[in-house]
Design a protein around this motif. Sequence first.
Motif, PDB file in Angstrom:
ATOM      1  N   PHE A 228       0.833  -1.200   0.000  1.00  0.00           N
ATOM      2  CA  PHE A 228       0.000   0.000   0.000  1.00  0.00           C
ATOM      3  C   PHE A 228       0.868   1.251   0.000  1.00  0.00           C
ATOM      4  N   ARG A 229       1.914   1.229   0.843  1.00  0.00           N
ATOM      5  CA  ARG A 229       2.809   2.380   0.890  1.00  0.00           C
ATOM      6  C   ARG A 229       3.564   2.542  -0.432  1.00  0.00           C
ATOM      7  N   SER A 235       2.656   6.674  -6.729  1.00  0.00           N
ATOM      8  CA  SER A 235       1.787   7.762  -7.201  1.00  0.00           C
ATOM      9  C   SER A 235       2.434   9.105  -6.948  1.00  0.00           C
ATOM     10  N   GLU A 236       3.015   9.244  -5.724  1.00  0.00           N
ATOM     11  CA  GLU A 236       3.690  10.496  -5.397  1.00  0.00           C
ATOM     12  C   GLU A 236       4.894  10.714  -6.296  1.00  0.00           C
ATOM     13  N   CYS A 237       5.599   9.602  -6.612  1.00  0.00           N
ATOM     14  CA  CYS A 237       6.785   9.705  -7.474  1.00  0.00           C
ATOM     15  C   CYS A 237       6.378  10.143  -8.886  1.00  0.00           C
ATOM     16  N   ASN A 242       6.126  14.288 -12.919  1.00  0.00           N
ATOM     17  CA  ASN A 242       5.370  15.229 -13.771  1.00  0.00           C
ATOM     18  C   ASN A 242       5.740  16.662 -13.437  1.00  0.00           C
ATOM     19  N   ASN A 243       5.801  16.955 -12.134  1.00  0.00           N
ATOM     20  CA  ASN A 243       6.178  18.313 -11.707  1.00  0.00           C
ATOM     21  C   ASN A 243       7.598  18.635 -12.156  1.00  0.00           C
ATOM     22  N   ALA A 244       8.479  17.632 -12.073  1.00  0.00           N
ATOM     23  CA  ALA A 244       9.873  17.855 -12.473  1.00  0.00           C
ATOM     24  C   ALA A 244       9.969  18.102 -13.981  1.00  0.00           C
TER      25      ALA A 244
END
Length: 309
Positions: A228-229, A235-237, A242-244
């Motif tokens: 789960f983590r 997802s956070e990565c 995407n932000n990067a």
Amino acid sequence: MTSNLANVEEYFRVNMEKKLFIKVPEQEDHDLTPATKLLEKRREMLEVENGLNQQKEEFAMKIESLAQRREELARKETQLKESLMKFDKFLKENDAKRTRAIKKSHEERKTREQKEVEILNLRENMGKLSSKKDRQLKNVDTNLAYQRYLESVLENVEEFGEVKDIIGRFDTLAATNAELLDRAREAQDRTEKDRMAFLHSTEEKNTTILNYNNDIAKLQTKLEELQFRSAKWQSECDQTMNNATQKSLLLGQIKMATNNLFNLVKSHLNNRLNTTNDTLVQLDKIQQFILDLSAITADMEGRLQGQPI
């Protein structure tokens, strides 16, 4: 002692005065001649002297009697002291004898009580021995039947010559039976030990399996939590990537714009600036150019405003 001598002197003085003081009728004094008076006086003096000597002897006798009495009193006092010492010694000896007698009486009473206990124990033991004797007599009567039986066996069996041969054979068989019983008992004990060891081992293995199952369940729960983590981190990565990417695109655009401005400044300065690809250096050069241009512009405006129209 001084008081006694003073009393004696007073005694003699009084007696002498009584002896010397002789009252003679006056008529007779006139009739006597001086020689007769002198003889009379001498006679009186002699009587006085004799009386005095007699009194001295009596006094000496009294003094001697007093000395003897004093010695007797001293001797009696010594005897009385010795008697008192002997009586005190007698009392002490009697106390010691009484103490020893009391101690001896206590010891004798204690010894008597111990003897009474021993007598009771001996009577009890005698009763037990009497009972044991009766049992043994009964056993003898009972064993006589066995003896008669063994004698009848000897008459019918030629294998044994005497009763002791039968008893020896019985002892051998009894010893063999006892040995077999011991072996069977030992085998049973070993079997029981092996069974207990097997049960213990089985219990330990079951406990170990149960512990492993518990560990597996815990690890499974932990794996699910980690999965789960991991999904959350993935997802956070992805979001971070995407932000990067967007930031990298923006950075590329900024670098391109900066490079274009740097080239414009360079061309404006007739290529006096050194070529560089470092964006920070380019921005620094652009900033310096803008500041210089602003200063020149301000200076020109100041001059223009100062000229007359």
